[in-house]
Scaffold this active site. Structure first.
Site, PDB file in Angstrom:
ATOM      1  N   ASP A  54      11.602  73.864   8.978  1.00 25.35           N
ATOM      2  CA  ASP A  54      11.279  74.077   7.555  1.00 25.35           C
ATOM      3  C   ASP A  54      11.195  75.585   7.305  1.00 25.35           C
ATOM      4  OD1 ASP A  54      10.184  74.307   5.098  1.00 25.35           O
ATOM      5  OD2 ASP A  54       8.545  72.875   5.432  1.00 25.35           O
ATOM      6  N   SER A 108       1.210  77.496   4.720  1.00 26.26           N
ATOM      7  CA  SER A 108       2.571  77.292   5.227  1.00 26.26           C
ATOM      8  C   SER A 108       3.403  78.551   5.079  1.00 26.26           C
ATOM      9  CB  SER A 108       3.261  76.163   4.431  1.00 26.26           C
ATOM     10  OG  SER A 108       2.564  74.981   4.643  1.00 26.26           O
ATOM     11  N   HIS A 135       9.783  74.642   2.061  1.00 25.35           N
ATOM     12  CA  HIS A 135       9.070  73.934   0.995  1.00 25.35           C
ATOM     13  C   HIS A 135       8.266  74.914   0.139  1.00 25.35           C
ATOM     14  CE1 HIS A 135       5.710  73.784   4.032  1.00 25.35           C
ATOM     15  NE2 HIS A 135       4.953  73.890   2.962  1.00 25.35           N
TER      16      HIS A 135
END
Lengths: 454, 110
Positions: A296, A369, A260
């Site tokens: 992810d 992240s 992402h």
């Protein structure tokens, strides 16, 4: 006495309050300049530093007063007590020079939640954390502090017992989310300002200025080095178009981040190194998992070597309860170097005896992240931070409950790709089993349905 | 806490204090308080946060944001400012009295 409990809840009784006089109010110009850079201008809307007691309604005017006073401190002279002669002087306080405490180094905060509200219980309450970030004398720690601890001291384990900073704002809210960081003002520059102000305001106060504690150890003028532990240097900032996040170098030309952050394969990415600062290298996304994959992950191949960046050692085992650190560019992005937060490995979730998810108590924020999760003791890379937690019903975010992808899930495929350029191993991440998907959807695993006998 | 924290805990305990500010003759208005650090004992010098002084600033809190102003003299606050400092047991002195607690905090079952 005190609470009327007839007890001495914290050992011997407190000293009676002693009258004092205000000598001067002082601030550290460099602190205010960094504060304006990091929290001012367009960022001001997002940040709140309200420090009110629980039952106080804070008006806008009061909030503005608190913001104006945030970087100000006061030097007081305490009236001598009747038996001053008998009073113990106690050990001399020493001050850590600015920059002498490494990012990620443990800190001990000492303050009294809610100030003088209930000193019998709350005086000198301790809280531990690490030095999470530094911008000149503006420091951040993840030691938890509460309203009323403003002005409390923050001490280092090394130099042993040295005063590092004072609490400037215990609670920081960004976009109405508590970020779990406490704002500090470094003590050394503050006391230098106090010395200079005393001499200018009270010419006859040289004796007073001489009472201010000295800095310990390093001679002045040492260049301010980024002293973060070596493993923290592997964290990088990844910029892909208008999106940015964190990442970690895993080979001289390979960076791992989250899908992402860099979702499209072959998209160009700019990777900013933490050390040396201002070095940025272009790369391209060579692999990104499918949306349907629970992992992810994206892999970026760089156009140049990551010179001077130590490659982390991938861990092979995980130990619940072990101290861990997250390094990432959450909260400030490029405005500041990487943020280090500490905690413990709170859970290792397994499917078929293989770790598929790690949880920690470190503070993890938007922008973290893709960043690395390290074992604090060994510096081994444990995983890739993927997300923190949001309660969909209330919208509240919980920085201290977060999820990482174990490095053991990635390591064989990364090694294969790094050595041969073969993506087969990485593409297996798109074929994770249903139980793994259930875990990452934070769903309860389905009990094994009894087989029909028919 | 481990041995590495011994000196820091001693320093923290010795240096920690609370500072409260109130108006002379108006105890019922309540007080403002924060934490502080005892820089020197006998004579006593304490460094604490400046936030509790904003209600007493003669020129209001705007004085804190004036450009190039890095410090303000003690008399930038009104004359009715009363300050008290309290710290933990460090010396053999007669037993002290702690300020009565105010209702407002509780320990809810969670």
């Amino acid at each position: 006495a005190g609470l009327g409990l007839g007890l001495q809840p914290r050992g011997r009784p407190l000293q009676p309050p002693r009258p004092a006089e205000l000598l001067l109010l002082l601030s550290c110009p460099a602190f205010r300049a960094h504060f304006a850079r990091l929290f001012g201008a367009e960022a001001a809307e997002q940040w709140h530093f309200v420090s009110a007691a629980p039952d106080d309604e804070v008006s806008e005017e009061e909030e503005e007063d608190q913001l104006r006073a945030l970087g100000w401190f006061a030097l007081l002279r305490v009236r001598r007590g009747a038996d001053a002669e008998g009073e113990e002087r106690g050990p001399a306080l020493a001050v850590a020079p600015l920059g002498s405490v490494a990012k990620g180094a443990p800190l001990l905060a000492c303050g009294s939640p809610f100030g003088a509200f209930c000193p019998d219980i709350f005086l000198n309450t301790l809280s531990r954390g690490v030095l999470s970030n530094a911008a000149g004398p503006l420091l951040l720690t993840d030691a938890r502090c509460l309203p009323g601890t403003e002005g409390g001291g923050v001490f280092a384990a090394r130099p042993a017992g040295a005063l590092v900073a004072l609490v400037a704002a215990p609670l920081c809210w960004k976009a109405r989310e508590w970020v779990g960081l406490t704002l500090l003002c470094a003590a050394a520059p503050l006391l230098q300002a106090a010395r200079a102000a005393l001499v200018r305001l009270h010419p006859d106060s040289a004796a007073l200025a001489a009472l201010l504690p000295p800095e310990v150890g390093t001679p002045r003028g040492l260049p301010l080095r980024d002293l973060a532990p070596p493993w923290a240097s592997a964290a990088v900032l990844v910029e892909c178009g208008s999106v940015w996040g964190s990442g970690v170098a895993v080979a001289s030309r390979l960076v791992v981040t989250c899908r992402h952050v860099a979702p499209r394969e072959s998209a160009r990415v700019l990777v900013h190194l933490a050390t040396p600062k201002s070095v940025a290298i272009w790369g391209r996304v060579t692999f990104a998992t499918q949306e349907t994959s629970p992992y992810d992950i994206a892999v970026v191949s760089l156009e140049e070597d990551l010179d001077g960046v130590p490659m982390p050692v991938p861990a092979e085992h995980f130990h619940e309860g072990e101290p861990v650190s997250v390094v990432g560019f959450g909260v400030f992005g490029q405005a500041c170097g990487p943020l280090v937060t500490s905690g413990i490995l709170s859970a290792v979730v397994q499917v078929d005896d293989a770790p598929v998810m790690l949880q920690t108590t470190c503070a993890v924020h938007g922008g973290s992240s893709g960043g690395p999760l390290f074992s604090t003791h060994s510096g081994d890379l444990l995983g890739i931070v993927a997300s923190n937690t949001r309660d969909n019903s209330t919208g509240a975010t919980y920085p201290h409950l977060n999820f990482s992808i174990p490095v053991t899930v990635l390591q064989p495929a990364l090694q294969q790709y790094s050595q041969t350029g073969d993506l087969c191993g990485l593409q297996e991440l798109d074929r994770a089993t249903e139980p793994v998907k259930v875990v990452w959807r934070l769903q309860r695993p389905l009990p094994n349905a009894p087989q029909s006998k028919l | 806490m481990g041995r590495q924290w011994g000196p820091s805990m001693r320093s923290a305990e010795q240096a920690g204090c609370v500072v409260s500010a109130s108006r002379a003759g108006q105890p019922d208005v309540g007080s403002w308080s924060c934490s502080g650090v005892i820089l020197s004992r006998n004579p006593g010098l304490v460094l604490c946060h400046g936030g509790i002084f904003t209600p007493f600033l003669r020129a209001g809190s705007g004085a804190l944001t004036e450009a190039c102003v890095a410090f303000l003299p003690g008399d930038s606050c009104t004359d009715d400012l009363r300050l008290h400092v309290q710290w933990g047991p460090t010396a053999a002195t007669p037993a002290g009295r702690a300020e009565q607690g105010r209702p407002g905090l509780c320990t809810p079952q969670c």
